[in-house]
Design a protein around this motif. Structure first.
Motif, PDB file in Angstrom:
ATOM      1  N   LYS A  23       2.671   7.333  -7.076  1.00 60.79           N
ATOM      2  CA  LYS A  23       1.829   8.054  -7.547  1.00 60.79           C
ATOM      3  C   LYS A  23       2.504   9.618  -7.229  1.00 60.79           C
ATOM      4  O   LYS A  23       2.288  10.426  -8.314  1.00 60.79           O
ATOM      5  CB  LYS A  23       0.355   8.184  -6.855  1.00 60.79           C
ATOM      6  N   ALA A  24       3.185   9.803  -6.093  1.00 59.90           N
ATOM      7  CA  ALA A  24       3.802  11.050  -5.821  1.00 59.90           C
ATOM      8  C   ALA A  24       4.888  11.221  -6.828  1.00 59.90           C
ATOM      9  O   ALA A  24       5.181  12.575  -7.105  1.00 59.90           O
ATOM     10  CB  ALA A  24       4.159  11.002  -4.455  1.00 59.90           C
TER      11      ALA A  24
ATOM     12  N   LYS B 251       2.492   1.848  -3.380  1.00 62.54           N
ATOM     13  CA  LYS B 251       1.489   2.414  -4.359  1.00 62.54           C
ATOM     14  C   LYS B 251       1.184   3.888  -4.316  1.00 62.54           C
ATOM     15  O   LYS B 251       1.394   4.622  -5.284  1.00 62.54           O
ATOM     16  CB  LYS B 251       0.213   1.682  -4.244  1.00 62.54           C
ATOM     17  N   GLU B 252       1.385   4.669  -3.135  1.00 62.05           N
ATOM     18  CA  GLU B 252       1.023   5.805  -2.964  1.00 62.05           C
ATOM     19  C   GLU B 252       2.423   6.594  -3.133  1.00 62.05           C
ATOM     20  O   GLU B 252       2.280   7.865  -3.749  1.00 62.05           O
ATOM     21  CB  GLU B 252       0.771   6.153  -1.545  1.00 62.05           C
ATOM     22  N   LYS B 253       3.457   6.033  -3.070  1.00 62.88           N
ATOM     23  CA  LYS B 253       4.957   6.728  -3.480  1.00 62.88           C
ATOM     24  C   LYS B 253       4.888   6.758  -4.858  1.00 62.88           C
ATOM     25  O   LYS B 253       5.413   7.645  -5.468  1.00 62.88           O
ATOM     26  CB  LYS B 253       5.910   5.643  -2.679  1.00 62.88           C
TER      27      LYS B 253
ATOM     28  N   LEU C 237       0.793  -1.254   0.131  1.00 62.58           N
ATOM     29  CA  LEU C 237       0.163  -0.079   0.109  1.00 62.58           C
ATOM     30  C   LEU C 237       0.994   1.193  -0.141  1.00 62.58           C
ATOM     31  O   LEU C 237       0.620   2.154  -0.818  1.00 62.58           O
ATOM     32  CB  LEU C 237      -1.055  -0.005   1.345  1.00 62.58           C
ATOM     33  N   GLU C 238       1.855   1.406   0.893  1.00 61.32           N
ATOM     34  CA  GLU C 238       2.748   2.467   0.827  1.00 61.32           C
ATOM     35  C   GLU C 238       3.558   2.451  -0.482  1.00 61.32           C
ATOM     36  O   GLU C 238       3.871   3.821  -1.082  1.00 61.32           O
ATOM     37  CB  GLU C 238       3.633   2.391   1.821  1.00 61.32           C
TER      38      GLU C 238
ATOM     39  N   SER D 163       6.428  -2.845  -5.860  1.00 60.76           N
ATOM     40  CA  SER D 163       5.014  -2.903  -5.493  1.00 60.76           C
ATOM     41  C   SER D 163       4.775  -4.552  -6.114  1.00 60.76           C
ATOM     42  O   SER D 163       3.872  -5.137  -5.293  1.00 60.76           O
ATOM     43  CB  SER D 163       4.226  -1.684  -6.515  1.00 60.76           C
TER      44      SER D 163
END
Length: 1010
Positions: A248-249, A244-246, A241-242, A791
């Motif tokens: 995108k940023a 996936k967010e990274k 989960l972390e 990921s």
């Protein structure tokens, strides 16, 4: 009962004997205090002692004589009876014992009633009668046995004699000590067994701990494995989960960086053009600034040079002005001094003319009339002085005769004084001998000489320092008669000083010396002297006739050594004379020539002992009082001659003094005339000095007046100073203008340089920003690619971890299932994995152990617990027993120490009376059975204290020691009576008399026993 009211309870009031040894029938009535049985050998003195011992239940071995009781029946008789009556209340106790020949049995009667030996012994014990105690009952044949008693036996007998439960407490301590040893031995066995069990369990403790540790480790491995699976699943899901967010940023950041790079590059190009323009302008401004600085330096150098020149000119002007002022001041001072000198000279001229030293034309008269007159007076004084000198010489010649006599008289006086000092030096030699012969007496002497003022009366030094022999020929005889011990004795004239000296020297300083107080005055001994009897038998006299000294000292020697009854003869006697003296019975000892004879009579027989007299050691240094008296008379005569000679010499000294006074008057007159001459010459010399000073001052004044003026030079220097100041002012104005231009130019240089620096910094920052944005763009591109791979990997790991957790749930216990259901685990999977590895390693290190070890360990632990209780109980009992012993020990030792201290003090006092040293000590030991009493004695000055034994001392010394110990014990004894038989065995006559006196003194004390 009234007849026995002075007897103590248990004292013997009557002894009745029938057919007992030497007695057919006899009866005695002993008094309440001292009772003496006196008679020749074989008259039955010891029979009375045997009767008391056997009549009061004693065994025959107490007496050291016959072993069989039947042997005490009188020869030719069949039965013997001993009856003893003891003081008691309300009526006396009568004990009777009958025994017969052919049998060792006895019949006992108590108050005329048949009784038993046991009952008799109980009655005797209640009276504290101990016939088997040598400290209370000392038969003739047991005197030597007293000295043979070991310290342990002597202690027990002393305790029995003193009472106060001392012996019972001593025995109780001995028994308790033995019991304590048994308790400690038992305690040691229990302690040893307990340690054995503890050691065995100690060896099993490791195996038990290993089993318990292995079970725990296995349980922990299962828990940590479950936690590891759950933590790994949670971590994989979280990581996916972390990531996936990274991702995108990162994509959003890449778009932003790409849009901002081109505007920054245009700004950098414009800034670099501005920097080029600033650098060109800086070169021009710096060239102009250098030119202006060089011009300013030249102007400043000129200005500084002018300033130095101005200072030099001003200083020169001031110096010239100062010189002129000083010149004017000098001229003024010289003029004043010249006027004053002229006035002084006129004054002195008037004085000289008035005294006729100077003529009216101001010239000095030659010769000076007053000087001639004074010289005539001096010649007259010289003639008078010569006449006085002639008279003085005549007086000196007559006076020298008396001076010569004065020297002769003084030489004779010194010679007499030297002879008297030599006599005094004999006393110093005696002190040196004392230091070598008796260190304790010497130290006591030194202390006494420093502390005489604390005593009430006269305390005499050791006797041989105080004594003087009238005739040196008798020195050895007097020394032998007095005895060495007596010669070292200190004599006090009253009891108060005796006890004070004893306390200060013997007790506080622990010095062993003899101290005494004479019992009678010297007249008593002169009245009782045997001088007439001694001269009748051919002796020169008695020892008292040939000795001189203080009355108290000689009185003490008569008391202890009987100098008034000790015949002395310088020449030896023939055999017939000696026989006549010995048979006369008048003398017990005497000295004839070099031999000392002692005569002892006892029980109808007489023994004579002759020994060679030793040369005098202490009294050989004797002051001849007659010679000393003659020297003192000569001294008085010569001092009278000296006095008369001084009176006659004083007449001439008076005449001589008169001449000296007249001579002094002439000297004073000459001195006065010389003073007048010096005054005239001083006036003339002062006048000449003033005239010379006036001429010198006039020359100096003219020299100052002739010097040229410096006003012109000062005016020229002032003009030069004005010109220099004007030139310096112009240079200062020029320098100010140049400095202003230089400042303006320098400000422009600094301003341009700051602008250039600002542009350069801004360019650098812009280029750095472009570089960073370009690198970030590249990095973000790489991160985006890497994050996509991470990921995908996290997604795969989460699926695998979920499968492992589900598999564990199928076989999990409740505790493991609870762990698998946790939503959060504190430890990371890595930490949990490390822990599992660590536990597995520990499990591998644990060897296989027999499970029955735990059961054995627990059974033995119970045994240890029970045995520890037993040990603690036994230990407490032993400590309590030891405490009881300590309490008893303190009480017993305290009483014993006090009693022995009293005995030792009395024993020491008794020994001091006979001129010897003795003391009693407690011999302590860890074992109460080994405690004892030791008697230490010293009979000769050259010896140290020696332990009293059966072999070390002579028979007489043992007898003296034994008797003095029994006397010292007398005041403490609780026995109603004490018996001693023929204690004087081996004693010399002197000790026999002194010991007898001490026995009488001790026995006559009312509180003492019979």
């Amino acid at each position: 009962m009234a007849d026995y009211e002075n007897h103590t309870k248990g004292a013997i009031v009557r002894i009745h004997l029938i057919n007992f040894l030497t007695y057919s029938k006899t009866e005695f009535y002993p008094g309440p205090n001292m009772n003496m049985v006196i008679g020749p050998n074989g008259t039955g003195k010891s029979t009375v002692v045997c009767a008391i011992a056997l009549g009061l239940g004693g065994k025959t071995d107490v007496l050291g004589r016959a072993k069989e009781l039947q042997e005490f029946v009188k020869h030719g008789e069949h039965e013997a009876t001993v009856e003893i009556e003891l003081k008691n209340s309300p009526r006396n106790t009568i004990i009777k014992r009958k025994f017969s020949r052919g049998s060792n049995g006895s019949k006992w009667f108590l108050n005329d009633q048949t009784s038993t030996e046991l009952e008799i012994k109980n009655i005797v014990s209640k009276f504290n009668i101990q016939v088997d105690n040598l400290c209370q009952f000392l038969p003739q044949d047991k005197v030597a046995g007293f000295a043979q008693m070991n310290p342990q036996k002597l202690l027990c007998e002393t305790e029995r004699a003193a009472g106060k439960d001392l012996l019972e407490n001593h025995q109780l301590l001995t028994e308790k000590q033995a019991e304590l040893k048994k308790m400690q031995s038992k305690l040691s066995v229990v302690e040893s067994d307990l340690k054995t069990l503890q050691d065995k369990n100690s060896r099993l403790e490791n195996d038990v701990k290993l089993i318990q540790e292995r079970d725990k480790i296995q349980s922990d491995i299962k828990k940590y494995t479950a936690k590891h699976c759950v933590a790994k699943y949670h971590q994989a899901t979280q990581n996916y989960l972390e990531g996936k967010e990274k991702l995108k940023a990162l994509e959003q950041e890449y778009v932003r960086l790409s849009a901002n790079l081109n505007p920054l590059r245009e700004e950098v190009k414009k800034l670099k053009l501005e920097i080029q323009h600033c650098m060109t302008k800086d070169r021009k401004l710096r060239g102009r600034l250098d030119e202006e600085v060089k011009e300013l330096q030249a102007v400043l150098a000129t200005n500084e040079q002018k300033g130095i020149q101005i200072e030099n000119v001003a200083r020169k002007i001031n110096e010239i002005k100062s010189e002129e002022k000083e010149r004017a001041k000098t001229i003024n001072n010289l003029e004043k001094e010249i006027e004053k000198l002229k006035d002084d000279i006129r004054t002195k001229e008037n004085v000289l003319i008035k005294k006729e030293i100077m003529n009216n034309d101001c010239t000095i008269a030659e010769p000076i009339p007053k000087i001639a007159e004074l010289n005539g007076k001096l010649e007259e004084c010289r003639k008078r002085a010569q006449l006085l000198a002639n008279d003085s010489i005549g007086i000196q010649e007559r006076k020298s005769e008396y001076v010569q006599k004065h020297h002769e008289y003084n030489r004779e006086k010194s010679h007499i004084m030297e002879q008297l000092n030599n006599l005094d030096d004999i006393q110093n030699q005696k002190v040196r001998i004392l230091r070598e012969a008796n260190r304790h007496a010497y130290e006591a002497l030194m202390w006494l000489r420093s502390n005489r003022d604390i005593f009430e009366g006269k305390v005499h030094e050791p006797l041989f320092l105080e004594l003087s022999v009238k005739d040196k020929a008798f020195a050895s005889a007097i020394e032998a008669a007095a005895g060495n011990n007596s010669l070292f004795t200190f004599v006090c004239e009253n009891q108060k000083d005796y006890y004070l000296l004893r306390q200060k020297v013997m007790q506080e300083q622990r010095l062993r010396i003899n101290i005494a107080v004479p019992a009678n005055d010297l007249d008593y001994y002169y009245r009782n002297s045997d001088h007439k009897t001694a001269t009748k038998y051919g002796f020169d006299g008695v020892a008292l006739d040939f000795v001189e000294g203080p009355d108290a000292v000689i009185s003490y020697l008569c008391q202890t050594s009987s100098l008034h009854k000790y015949p002395v003869a310088l020449n030896e006697f023939g055999d017939s004379d000696l026989k006549r003296i010995e048979n006369s019975g008048q003398f017990s000892r005497f000295i004839a020539g070099s031999m000392i004879t002692a005569i002892k009579a006892a029980y109808g027989s007489q023994s004579v002992r002759v020994e060679t007299m030793r040369p005098a050691r202490f009294l050989s240094f004797t002051v001849d009082q007659e010679v000393k008296h003659q020297l003192e008379n000569r001294m008085d005569a010569i001092e009278r001659k000296i006095s008369q000679n001084e009176q006659e010499k004083a007449v001439f000294e008076k005449e001589e003094a008169t001449i000296k006074e007249k001579h002094q008057e002439i000297s004073e007159e000459k001195k006065e005339i010389d003073g007048m001459k010096r005054a005239i010459y001083n006036l003339v010399n002062e006048y000449k000095n003033y005239s010379m000073k006036l001429e010198s001052k006039q020359v100096s004044l003219q020299r100052e007046l002739d010097r040229p003026s410096k006003e012109v030079e000062i005016a020229q220097l002032k003009q030069k100073l004005v010109e220099l100041q004007r030139a310096r002012a112009n240079a200062s104005f020029a320098a100010t203008s140049i400095i202003k231009k230089t400042y303006e130019c320098n400000s422009k240089v600094v301003e341009n340089k700051l602008r250039e620096v600002d542009y350069s910094i801004e360019v650098k920052n812009k280029e750095e920003e472009i570089r960073n944005r370009t690198e970030n763009e590249q990095n973000i591109t790489m991160q985006i690619n890497q994050q996509k791979l991470v990921s995908d990997r996290n997604k795969q790991l989460a699926r695998e971890a979920k499968g492992a957790v589900d598999k564990l749930k199928e076989t999990a216990t409740k505790e493991i299932a609870a762990i698998l259901s946790l939503r959060e685990i504190e430890e990371t999977p890595e930490e949990l994995n490390d822990k599992i590895i660590e536990l597995n390693a520990q499990l591998e290190n644990i060897n296989d152990v027999d499970p029955t070890v735990v059961v054995e360990y627990r059974q033995r632990a119970k045994q240890i617990q029970d045995m520890e209780k037993t040990f603690d109980s036994n230990k407490s009992a032993a400590e309590e027993h030891e405490q009881e012993m300590q309490t008893l020990h303190d009480s017993w030792k305290g009483e014993l120490t006090e009693i022995v201290s009293v005995i030792s003090q009395a024993f020491s006092d008794n020994f001091a009376v006979i001129g010897c040293v003795g003391e009693v000590r407690i011999k302590e030991d860890a074992d109460y059975k080994e405690w004892g009493i030791e008697i230490w004695v010293k009979f000769r000055d050259a010896e140290t204290l020696q332990l009293l034994t059966a072999n070390r001392q002579s028979g007489g010394e043992r007898s003296v020691s034994t008797m003095l110990y029994l006397i010292a014990l007398q005041a403490l004894s609780k026995s109603p009576f004490r018996v001693v038989d023929e204690i004087n065995q081996g004693m010399d006559p002197r000790n026999e008399r002194l010991v007898h006196r001490l026995i009488v003194q001790a026995a006559c004390v009312k509180s003492n026993s019979q």
